[in-house]
Design an enzyme around this catalytic site. Structure first.
Site, PDB file in Angstrom:
ATOM      1  N   ASP A 226       0.868  -1.187   0.000  1.00  0.00           N
ATOM      2  CA  ASP A 226       0.000   0.000   0.000  1.00  0.00           C
ATOM      3  C   ASP A 226       0.902   1.233   0.000  1.00  0.00           C
ATOM      4  O   ASP A 226       1.702   1.421   0.924  1.00  0.00           O
ATOM      5  CB  ASP A 226      -0.905  -0.007   1.225  1.00  0.00           C
ATOM      6  CG  ASP A 226      -1.734  -1.277   1.306  1.00  0.00           C
ATOM      7  OD1 ASP A 226      -2.809  -1.318   0.694  1.00  0.00           O
ATOM      8  OD2 ASP A 226      -1.282  -2.241   1.966  1.00  0.00           O
ATOM      9  N   ASP A 255      -6.802  -7.958   6.208  1.00  0.00           N
ATOM     10  CA  ASP A 255      -5.426  -8.437   6.180  1.00  0.00           C
ATOM     11  C   ASP A 255      -4.443  -7.300   5.868  1.00  0.00           C
ATOM     12  O   ASP A 255      -3.230  -7.505   5.890  1.00  0.00           O
ATOM     13  CB  ASP A 255      -5.243  -9.602   5.199  1.00  0.00           C
ATOM     14  CG  ASP A 255      -5.981  -9.403   3.889  1.00  0.00           C
ATOM     15  OD1 ASP A 255      -6.487  -8.293   3.638  1.00  0.00           O
ATOM     16  OD2 ASP A 255      -6.065 -10.373   3.098  1.00  0.00           O
TER      17      ASP A 255
END
Length: 266
Positions: A226, A255
């Protein structure tokens, strides 16, 4: 447009892995972290089943692009208007997957994205991922040419370097770590974007995702997938960044963990 009184802005990204199934986790984190802008991925909800009332009650405006069962992206803003620019990544009129939404908030272009996974690789899914990367690269170059504050943020499904993955030797053939995928990410960065986490923490092991299996979170066997890419106008205003990794330890959580940056708005 409502202007912020604060001199800093906190912007976050969070792959919620099902916005309705994990709504309590999302709301708890919003209350705890109080980000100003949030990009969500993997809503896994049709357009008409987004929990807008709960989001509004938490103090956030929202725009979203849902899709039944899979994908889905959203942008939330606290006490600010959201001016939608597009909910389609240009370059493929036949692509119906809801993986991109772009908006203008408080003078900043926010592009929230959820890049394809690409597995199994090689194969059609990897081909789609690389074509999506090509389209993102074109859009990134266009946005960069505007010379305005821009953030490309979300779940890129790529670990840029060996520092970003636990036991990299086990991932060499995975679509999140294959050389051509890492090269595609690096090509976008080389346009003039800044990887916010690596700007502030160039040598630290930082993860944003831990699999549900084999006690990955407990062993800290994670991945950094991310990312925040900042245009030059924002890179010089970057103050801090981090991962709310403790959220990954909550009950019935995603997750992924939320990732955030703080920028100077003066």
């Amino acid at each position: 447009m409502i202007q912020l009184i604060e001199s800093t802005m906190k912007i976050a990204t969070y792959n919620v892995n099902g916005v309705n199934g994990r709504l309590n986790v999302l709301l708890k984190w919003l209350e705890e972290a109080t980000p100003d802008i949030v990009c969500l991925q993997e809503l896994k909800a049709p357009q008409d089943n987004f929990p807008l009332k709960a989001i509004n009650d938490a103090g956030y405006n929202a725009i979203w692009h849902g899709q039944k069962q899979w994908n889905g992206v959203a942008i939330l803003a606290r006490n600010m208007e959201i001016e939608e620019v597009t909910r389609v990544l240009p370059g493929d009129d036949k692509d119906i997957q809801s993986r991109y939404i772009e908006a203008l908030i408080n003078g900043i272009v926010i592009a929230c994205l959820y890049l394809p996974n690409g597995n199994p690789a090689p194969g059609p899914k990897l081909d789609y991922k690389l074509k999506w990367f090509d389209r993102l690269s074109d859009r990134a170059a266009t946005l960069l040419s505007l010379k305005v504050p821009v953030i490309l943020v979300g779940d890129y499904n790529v670990m840029p370097t060996e520092l970003d993955v636990y036991k990299p030797e086990k991932w060499v053939n995975d679509a999140l770590f294959r050389p051509e995928v890492r090269k595609a990410f690096a090509a976008i960065v080389s346009q003039g974007w800044t990887d916010a986490i690596r700007r502030l923490y160039p040598e630290e092991k930082i993860y944003t995702f831990w699999d549900y299996f084999r006690e990955a979170y407990q062993r800290d066997a994670g991945l950094r997938i991310d990312h925040f890419l900042l245009s030059p106008q924002l890179a010089k205003k970057l103050l801090s960044a981090g991962v709310d990794r403790h959220v990954r330890g909550w009950e019935k959580t995603s997750d992924h963990a939320p990732v955030w940056i703080e920028i100077d708005t003066k």
